[in-house]
Design a protein around this motif. Structure first.
Motif, mmCIF file in Angstrom:
data_model
loop_
_atom_site.group_PDB
_atom_site.id
_atom_site.type_symbol
_atom_site.label_atom_id
_atom_site.label_comp_id
_atom_site.label_asym_id
_atom_site.label_seq_id
_atom_site.Cartn_x
_atom_site.Cartn_y
_atom_site.Cartn_z
ATOM 1 N N LYS A 207 12.510 12.869 6.170
ATOM 2 C CA LYS A 207 11.436 11.777 6.647
ATOM 3 C C LYS A 207 10.827 10.602 5.407
ATOM 4 C CE LYS A 207 8.447 13.641 10.403
ATOM 5 N NZ LYS A 207 6.777 14.110 10.500
ATOM 6 N N GLY A 208 10.846 11.444 4.473
ATOM 7 C CA GLY A 208 10.545 10.250 2.793
ATOM 8 C C GLY A 208 11.683 9.639 2.544
ATOM 9 N N SER B 138 16.523 1.623 3.175
ATOM 10 C CA SER B 138 16.449 1.763 1.303
ATOM 11 C C SER B 138 16.339 3.164 1.266
ATOM 12 C CB SER B 138 15.694 0.847 0.295
ATOM 13 O OG SER B 138 15.739 1.672 -0.492
ATOM 14 N N ASN B 139 16.871 4.182 0.469
ATOM 15 C CA ASN B 139 16.314 5.383 0.444
ATOM 16 C C ASN B 139 14.720 6.373 0.182
ATOM 17 O OD1 ASN B 139 15.862 4.944 -2.220
ATOM 18 N ND2 ASN B 139 17.864 4.741 -3.339
ATOM 19 N N HIS B 140 14.616 5.412 0.199
ATOM 20 C CA HIS B 140 12.193 5.932 0.641
ATOM 21 C C HIS B 140 12.024 5.321 1.352
ATOM 22 C CE1 HIS B 140 12.169 8.227 -3.383
ATOM 23 N NE2 HIS B 140 13.113 7.586 -3.862
ATOM 24 N N ALA B 141 11.480 5.898 1.834
ATOM 25 C CA ALA B 141 10.747 4.964 3.470
ATOM 26 C C ALA B 141 9.777 4.316 2.286
ATOM 27 C CB ALA B 141 9.902 6.134 4.304
ATOM 28 N N GLU B 142 8.740 3.813 2.334
ATOM 29 C CA GLU B 142 8.133 3.391 1.644
ATOM 30 C C GLU B 142 8.941 2.514 1.333
ATOM 31 O OE1 GLU B 142 6.614 7.321 1.529
ATOM 32 O OE2 GLU B 142 8.927 6.273 0.231
ATOM 33 N N PHE B 143 9.930 1.787 0.645
ATOM 34 C CA PHE B 143 10.576 0.572 0.587
ATOM 35 C C PHE B 143 10.686 0.152 1.430
ATOM 36 C CE2 PHE B 143 12.991 2.021 -3.344
ATOM 37 C CZ PHE B 143 11.949 2.772 -4.387
ATOM 38 N N TYR B 144 11.038 -0.323 2.725
ATOM 39 C CA TYR B 144 11.444 -0.666 4.010
ATOM 40 C C TYR B 144 10.566 -0.460 5.458
ATOM 41 C CZ TYR B 144 14.327 2.835 5.848
ATOM 42 O OH TYR B 144 14.951 4.427 5.872
ATOM 43 N N ASP B 145 9.278 0.509 4.873
ATOM 44 C CA ASP B 145 8.301 0.670 6.069
ATOM 45 C C ASP B 145 8.613 1.063 6.603
ATOM 46 O OD1 ASP B 145 5.677 0.151 6.718
ATOM 47 O OD2 ASP B 145 5.867 -1.823 7.762
ATOM 48 N N ASP C 221 0.698 -1.041 0.178
ATOM 49 C CA ASP C 221 -0.036 0.159 0.406
ATOM 50 C C ASP C 221 0.829 1.120 0.666
ATOM 51 O OD1 ASP C 221 -2.553 -1.619 0.118
ATOM 52 O OD2 ASP C 221 -2.492 -1.433 2.191
ATOM 53 N N HIS C 222 2.266 1.219 0.812
ATOM 54 C CA HIS C 222 2.670 2.321 1.166
ATOM 55 C C HIS C 222 3.391 2.146 -0.740
ATOM 56 C CE1 HIS C 222 2.451 2.644 5.318
ATOM 57 N NE2 HIS C 222 3.402 2.007 5.617
ATOM 58 N N LEU C 223 3.513 1.854 -1.267
ATOM 59 C CA LEU C 223 4.835 1.821 -2.163
ATOM 60 C C LEU C 223 3.890 2.619 -3.102
ATOM 61 C CD1 LEU C 223 6.949 -1.608 -2.894
ATOM 62 C CD2 LEU C 223 7.470 0.497 -2.787
ATOM 63 N N ASP C 224 2.494 1.767 -3.835
ATOM 64 C CA ASP C 224 1.097 1.910 -4.254
ATOM 65 C C ASP C 224 0.935 3.565 -4.643
ATOM 66 O OD1 ASP C 224 0.624 0.280 -5.087
ATOM 67 O OD2 ASP C 224 -0.745 -0.010 -4.262
ATOM 68 N N THR C 225 1.358 3.959 -2.665
ATOM 69 C CA THR C 225 0.673 5.626 -2.756
ATOM 70 C C THR C 225 1.798 6.166 -3.240
ATOM 71 O OG1 THR C 225 -1.207 4.839 -0.173
ATOM 72 C CG2 THR C 225 0.140 7.556 -0.795
ATOM 73 N N LEU C 226 3.329 5.865 -2.805
ATOM 74 C CA LEU C 226 4.023 7.035 -3.230
ATOM 75 C C LEU C 226 3.982 7.023 -5.004
ATOM 76 C CD1 LEU C 226 6.663 7.994 -2.598
ATOM 77 C CD2 LEU C 226 8.235 5.899 -3.232
ATOM 78 N N ARG C 227 3.886 5.680 -5.630
ATOM 79 C CA ARG C 227 3.552 6.013 -7.251
ATOM 80 C C ARG C 227 3.002 7.064 -8.024
ATOM 81 N NH1 ARG C 227 5.025 0.301 -7.383
ATOM 82 N NH2 ARG C 227 7.126 0.053 -8.439
ATOM 83 N N ALA D 221 10.836 -10.969 -0.358
ATOM 84 C CA ALA D 221 9.226 -9.855 -1.244
ATOM 85 C C ALA D 221 9.610 -8.265 -1.636
ATOM 86 C CB ALA D 221 8.958 -9.774 0.074
ATOM 87 N N PHE D 222 10.532 -7.962 -1.792
ATOM 88 C CA PHE D 222 10.041 -6.074 -1.542
ATOM 89 C C PHE D 222 11.404 -6.314 -2.799
ATOM 90 C CE2 PHE D 222 12.467 -2.526 -3.493
ATOM 91 C CZ PHE D 222 11.745 -1.908 -2.694
ATOM 92 N N LEU D 223 11.561 -7.802 -2.846
ATOM 93 C CA LEU D 223 12.819 -7.729 -5.352
ATOM 94 C C LEU D 223 11.468 -8.296 -5.451
ATOM 95 C CD1 LEU D 223 15.600 -7.314 -5.825
ATOM 96 C CD2 LEU D 223 15.670 -9.589 -5.767
ATOM 97 N N THR D 224 11.024 -9.390 -5.020
ATOM 98 C CA THR D 224 9.835 -10.181 -5.513
ATOM 99 C C THR D 224 8.681 -8.848 -6.159
ATOM 100 O OG1 THR D 224 10.192 -12.398 -5.023
ATOM 101 C CG2 THR D 224 8.232 -11.552 -6.138
ATOM 102 N N ARG D 225 8.376 -7.894 -5.622
ATOM 103 C CA ARG D 225 7.276 -7.183 -5.509
ATOM 104 C C ARG D 225 7.790 -6.410 -7.144
ATOM 105 N NH1 ARG D 225 3.620 -3.771 -4.190
ATOM 106 N NH2 ARG D 225 2.994 -2.125 -5.594
ATOM 107 N N MET D 226 9.440 -5.856 -6.799
ATOM 108 C CA MET D 226 10.198 -4.529 -7.970
ATOM 109 C C MET D 226 9.957 -5.527 -8.741
ATOM 110 S SD MET D 226 10.371 -1.841 -6.592
ATOM 111 C CE MET D 226 8.697 -2.309 -6.135
ATOM 112 N N GLU D 227 10.532 -6.988 -9.544
ATOM 113 C CA GLU D 227 10.060 -7.562 -10.421
ATOM 114 C C GLU D 227 9.272 -7.592 -11.417
ATOM 115 O OE1 GLU D 227 13.426 -10.897 -12.502
ATOM 116 O OE2 GLU D 227 12.668 -11.557 -10.283
#
Length: 333
Positions: free
Chosen positions: A91-92, A278-285, A46-52, A309-315
């Motif tokens: 923060k982000g 990582s460099n975006h807060a949403e990437f790593y909750d 959800d955090h990644l979707d919101t960021l995008r 899990a994150f890498l699978t989502r990215m791929e």
């Protein structure tokens, strides 16, 4: 602790060296890192979707930068994450301050206004900015190196970066005709780094893994830390996202870019760090982890299932972007 496969060679040693006041917790008393749940994965998604969505809305002119990405501007409370790794700056958009026995290291300084803020945060943690010796970068996009020029000028620290990202860092960004928030001063690179190179400063050793795709020389950093009498492998990940604007249409640009992404996914597929940053807060909750840290869990950032899990989502997202690009080509069926 047995080191995970991706960090075996070379061995990366790092001892905790925080001078800030904190509660001492023994390994016996320390709360174990929580098993990753479906709700954790859903929240991260959800955090990644919101960021995008927000980045896309801003780029489309549907929201102002301040409306779309307020956490890219606002400041984080300077915080020790695990071992000697501290969050400073925004923060982000995460920046990582790592003190060592012979001077200090900073990874990323997001927007130009964050340069002075990061220096203030270093002082608040009990360290002197003048003791910064090495500046590093995850990748040469405007939202991750904007403050580095100011910090380099004030401290005299050495700037190190991948050869492929060096031209972007040294060119800076001037897009005043689009939005002045894009404008980023250039930063001179003193030394280039190679894939697999280790950087030693005092009692800290970092390994660079170059993963081209998101930027030509996108660089992830790995190290080992100690917390609560245990050792943990830490990955500070560059990125593997595709631009909200999609992939380029020019085949001469597209095909090498796709090859870079695929090679990077292949390289990272077996990585399973104990701690994923990582460099975006949403990437790593980040928000949820800071809450657990504040509630007394010194291992709040330990989650061995998170990065895979994150890498699978990215791929998966990358494959969707490729399909979208292929389907829009003139000869697509």
């Amino acid at each position: 602790m047995k080191l995970s496969h991706w960090l075996l060679a070379p061995l990366i040693l790092l001892t905790a060296c925080s001078d800030t006041e904190e509660t001492t917790v023994s390994a016996q008393d320390a709360p174990a890192s929580a098993a990753r749940t479906d709700s954790d994965a859903a929240a991260a998604g959800d955090h990644l979707d919101t960021l995008r969505a927000n980045v896309g809305a801003w780029l489309a002119g549907q929201m102002t930068f301040q409306e779309a990405l307020p956490d890219w501007i606002s400041h984080i409370e300077p915080t020790r994450v695990i071992g000697p790794i501290h969050l400073v700056g925004a923060k982000g958009l995460s920046s990582f301050f790592i003190p060592t026995s012979e001077g200090h290291i900073l990874i990323d300084a997001p927007l130009p206004q964050h340069g002075p803020v990061i220096l203030e945060h270093i002082r608040a943690l009990g360290y002197e900015p003048a003791d910064l010796k090495i500046l590093l970068n995850t990748h040469a996009h405007w939202d991750h190196f904007g403050g580095l020029a100011h910090i380099k000028e004030v401290t005299g620290a050495k700037m190190m970066a991948s050869a492929a990202d060096r031209p972007l860092l040294e060119a800076g960004v001037d897009r005043s005709e689009v939005d002045p928030i894009y404008n980023v001063p250039s930063v001179a690179v003193n030394e280039t780094i190679e894939d697999g190179q280790t950087i030693q400063l005092g009692n800290v050793r970092l390994r660079a893994d170059i993963l081209p795709g998101h930027s030509p020389g996108c660089t992830s950093w790995s190290l080992q830390v100690e917390e609560a009498d245990e050792s943990f492998d830490v990955l500070i990940f560059c990125s593997m996202t595709v631009s909200p604007l999609g992939l380029p249409s020019d085949p001469e640009t597209l095909e090498p870019l796709l090859a870079n992404y695929r090679g990077s996914f292949e390289k990272a597929k077996d990585w399973s760090p104990d701690v994923f940053l990582s460099n975006h807060a949403e990437f790593y909750d980040l928000g949820s982890k800071l809450e657990r840290l504040a509630n007394g869990n010194p291992l709040a950032f330990v989650d061995r299932e998170e990065f895979p899990a994150f890498l699978t989502r990215m791929e998966n997202d990358f494959n969707v972007a490729v399909e979208d690009r292929r389907s829009s080509e003139p000869d697509a069926e």
